[in-house]
Design an enzyme around this catalytic site. Structure first.
Site, short mmCIF file in Angstrom:
data_model
loop_
_atom_site.label_atom_id
_atom_site.label_comp_id
_atom_site.label_asym_id
_atom_site.label_seq_id
_atom_site.Cartn_x
_atom_site.Cartn_y
_atom_site.Cartn_z
N LEU A 68 7.15 -1.40 -7.02
CA LEU A 68 8.23 -2.33 -7.41
C LEU A 68 8.71 -1.88 -8.78
O LEU A 68 7.91 -1.44 -9.61
CB LEU A 68 7.69 -3.76 -7.49
CG LEU A 68 7.27 -4.42 -6.17
CD1 LEU A 68 6.65 -5.79 -6.43
CD2 LEU A 68 8.47 -4.57 -5.24
N ASP A 69 10.02 -2.02 -9.02
CA ASP A 69 10.56 -1.66 -10.33
C ASP A 69 9.89 -2.50 -11.41
O ASP A 69 9.42 -3.61 -11.13
CB ASP A 69 12.06 -2.03 -10.44
CG ASP A 69 12.89 -1.31 -9.42
OD1 ASP A 69 12.47 -0.25 -8.94
OD2 ASP A 69 13.97 -1.84 -9.12
N MET A 70 9.99 -2.01 -12.64
CA MET A 70 9.41 -2.75 -13.75
C MET A 70 9.96 -4.18 -13.81
O MET A 70 9.23 -5.13 -14.08
CB MET A 70 9.72 -2.01 -15.04
CG MET A 70 9.02 -2.61 -16.20
SD MET A 70 8.98 -1.49 -17.56
CE MET A 70 10.08 -2.33 -18.65
N THR A 83 11.11 -6.00 -11.37
CA THR A 83 10.92 -6.78 -10.14
C THR A 83 9.52 -7.38 -10.16
O THR A 83 8.57 -6.73 -10.60
CB THR A 83 11.05 -5.85 -8.90
OG1 THR A 83 12.31 -5.19 -8.96
CG2 THR A 83 10.92 -6.63 -7.60
#
Ligand code: URA
Length: 240
Positions: free
Chosen positions: A106-108, A110
């Protein structure tokens, strides 16, 4: 005993010690012995029924599989170490005392449902594009979406860098005159896909939370906490 043949790097990673890249490096460094002899070739074949493997003098055995779900906070990177010294998901797993790797990332910015496991076959199967496992996100965007924009998201659209998103499911949850909240279910895993889809229709993402993978739900797991899944529950992540 079941006779299993595997390469040395795989035996170590399947024992839940580290990723294959790391175990290959350890082998080359001469830290691994098979039947008392240092082996520096990561592709050396090992038979579980008769070969004895040691890492730094400690006997290596296949470890029980473990599956966990973490409610990843925002501001945390999905990687083992970070060259900018930002917090990583492993900072939230200190009590686990087992090696696990994240299934996807997951993106930072998210938050939400992240599965981690030491079961490489499970992880690889879940990540294969052909698996078509649905992943559902709770999304807050700026502005109010028109019907046409919902159709654009649902039908698939150009998301830049020569890529298109495929068809997906969108359900509006609520909207005000400034923001819209909706649930988006995709079966692909392109880099920053949801953000790029929303950018493409001119509604940048303000908040992104993954709430479901397959039939596995985040439910009320507090942010920053993890929970160990039963094997049966883990398999629900692979259900369509
Ligand atoms: N899509 C995104 O844009 N970011 C994520 O972290 C996951 C899906």
């Amino acid at each position: 005993m079941k006779k299993v043949r595997a390469t040395l790097d795989r035996v170590l990673s399947k024992a839940g010690i580290a990723s294959r890249t790391t175990t290959r490096a350890w082998i080359v460094q001469g830290r691994v012995k098979v039947n008392g002899r240092i082996i520096r070739n990561p592709d050396h074949w090992v038979e579980s029924a008769k070969d004895v493997v040691h890492l730094d003098g400690l006997r290596v055995r296949e470890e029980k599989k473990i599956y966990i779900v973490l409610n990843k906070p925002t501001g945390v990177v999905t990687s083992f170490g970070d060259n900018k010294d930002r917090p990583t998901v492993y900072d939230y797993l200190k009590q686990l005392e087992r090696w696990v790797f994240p299934v996807g990332r997951l993106d930072m910015d998210t938050s939400g449902l992240l599965i981690l496991t030491n079961d490489t076959e499970f992880g690889e199967a879940l990540l294969q594009p052909e698996s078509k496992v649905p992943k559902t996100y709770y999304v807050k965007v700026s502005g109010v979406l028109t019907l046409e924009e919902y159709f654009q998201l649902a039908g698939g659209l150009d998301i830049g860098r020569g890529e298109r998103s495929g068809p997906c499911i969108v359900h509006e949850v609520r909207s005000t005159d400034k923001y819209t909240w909706f649930e988006l279910t995709i079966t692909e895993g392109k880099n920053r896909q949801v953000r790029r889809m929303c950018d493409a229709i001119g509604h940048p993402v303000l908040k992104l939370v993954r709430i479901r993978v397959g039939r596995l739900q985040l439910d009320d797991l507090p942010i920053g906490k993890f929970r160990i899944l039963s094997n049966k529950e883990a398999q629900t992540a692979r259900s369509l």
